[in-house]
Design an enzyme around this catalytic site. Structure first.
Site, PDB file in Angstrom:
ATOM      1  CE  LYS A   7      -7.363  -0.817  -4.559  1.00 22.19           C
ATOM      2  NZ  LYS A   7      -6.700  -1.308  -3.340  1.00 22.19           N
TER       3      LYS A   7
ATOM      4  CG  MET B 234      -0.666   8.106  -2.740  1.00 18.35           C
ATOM      5  SD  MET B 234      -1.170   6.491  -2.084  1.00 18.35           S
ATOM      6  CE  MET B 234       0.114   6.198  -0.845  1.00 18.35           C
TER       7      MET B 234
ATOM      8  CG  ASP C 157      -2.506  -0.851  -9.369  1.00 18.21           C
ATOM      9  OD1 ASP C 157      -3.520  -1.569  -9.330  1.00 18.21           O
ATOM     10  OD2 ASP C 157      -1.619  -0.873  -8.496  1.00 18.21           O
TER      11      ASP C 157
END
Length: 417
Positions: free
Chosen positions: A162, A278, A140
């Protein structure tokens, strides 16, 4: 914009155009396939790479020279800096299939491996062992370059990172890649920042692979909340101050906004430490919801960008003002947000307040340099420790029908924090 071409065995071309990303570590890459996967002469994971993002994660050519020394450990091939191309991948898969041919041929196994918040010194020993012995590694955006140095030189690497508004590969495509590699008989390591089961979608990957008959193992990692709070001296719980801690995602899947709003309202508890993953882009809304639900606007809070890494940036403030302060500081993802009275117990908060509350205050724990080389034979779980090379699930499987790998690929943990 820079253009690159990926040529399939049949001579067909898949063109990719890349431009600098404003939010990720690497340039965003969009591939326009000029032919179907069959036209390219590839199938399975190679076809997925060809038709989606064949070279994702590969820095622009002008940056390669400056990145190689930080990203690639001695013995690695700089040409596979972040990802392998379609032809390399297809050749690799064929070699794996041939290696595993035999009467006892069985599918490979997948290990979901948490790499912690970024500091390679916070890896588990099992994570280091598996990284050194893997056949293929899917990783990632949040896996640091320093940690990637521990991947064995013979492993093939596939970037599946991502970031908000841009996914190099959809989650469904990641599932298919994992399955295809495992069905070929490879030892697959899926590297994830933090812990695979804490906002890492690890459960989805396990469910998909298990439904297709693939054995999956999870190696936990230190989640960002634990690692960053420890670095800053913020206790997640503290007698008389915080009796619980709550982990919350700062954004929801499409259609899940109402459930997230309800969770935020329930988190407005003065005796709870709230950690938001996030949540930078929605920080203003989050703070407004918390205050509206009864949380004191003066509640201490902190936003930490790239905690536990040399690029750490820390912004302290009250919950009501943190969004404005983080904006002025120009914080970017990944940023972790912590809200609660325990924040004020840290030396960082106290030093920041004594210094006149500057915009940024990056004081944190400083760990000694990591200089460690381990060769332990732990045997089976619960067995005795002996003085031998590290050889576990991954090593034994990789040796099946192919002999032992070279000594330099023995799993050890050597690095510098």
């Amino acid at each position: 914009m820079t253009n690159s071409l990926l040529r399939g065995p049949s001579g067909s071309l898949a063109s990719s155009a890349s431009s600098p990303s404003t939010s990720g570590r690497y340039p965003a890459v969009i591939t326009r396939a000029r032919a179907t996967p069959r036209g390219l002469g590839v199938s399975g994971p190679a076809a997925l790479l060809a038709c989606n993002v064949a070279c994702s994660g590969r820095p622009a050519a002008r940056r390669v020279a400056s990145v190689v020394t930080r990203s690639i450990a001695d013995g690695h091939d700089a040409e596979r800096l972040k990802d392998c191309d379609v032809l390399q991948l297809e050749t690799f898969l064929q070699a794996i299939r041939e290696r595993n041919q035999g009467p006892s041929q069985a599918p490979g196994e997948v290990f979901l491996v948490g790499t912690g918040p970024g500091d390679p010194g916070l890896l588990t020993l099992r994570a280091a062992q598996l990284m050194a012995t893997a056949d293929v590694v899917l990783y990632d955006r949040l896996v640091s370059d320093e940690i990637l140095q521990l991947v064995g030189p013979s492993a093939r690497m596939v970037y599946v990172g991502k970031t908000a508004g841009y996914h190099t590969r959809r989650q469904e495509e990641i599932h298919e890649l994992l399955l295809a590699f495992a069905e070929a008989g490879a030892l697959v390591v899926r590297l994830k920042g933090g812990d695979p089961y804490v906002f890492g979608r690890g459960g989805e990957e396990v469910g998909y692979l298990a439904a297709h008959g693939i054995r999956v193992h999870c190696v936990p990692g230190i989640t960002a909340a634990a690692g960053i709070c420890a670095e800053l001296g913020i206790p997640l719980t503290h007698r008389g101050v915080a009796t619980s801690a709550r982990f919350l995602t700062g954004h929801s899947r499409e259609g899940g906004e109402e459930a997230l709003d309800e969770a935020v309202a329930l988190a407005a508890d003065p005796h709870t430490t709230l950690i938001v993953y996030m949540g930078l882009s929605n920080l203003a809304k989050l703070a407004s919801q918390l205050v509206g639900a009864g949380l004191d606007p003066a509640t201490p809070a902190v936003a930490v960008e790239r905690g536990t890494t040399p690029g750490r940036r820390v912004v302290y403030g009250s919950v009501a003002e943190l969004h404005e302060l983080a904006g002025r500081a120009g914080l970017r993802t990944p940023t972790l947000i912590m809200i609660g009275e325990v924040v004020a117990l840290s030396h960082g908060w106290q030093g920041w307040a004594a210094a006149g509350r500057p915009l940024e205050w990056n004081e944190a724990s400083s760990y000694p340099a990591l200089k460690l080389s381990l060769q332990l034979d732990m045997g089976a779980v619960g067995g005795k420790v002996g003085a031998a090379g590290v050889e576990g699930e991954g090593k034994k499987r990789a040796r099946r029908g192919a002999g032992s790998r070279s000594g330099e690929e023995q799993a050890g943990l050597v690095g510098a924090a």
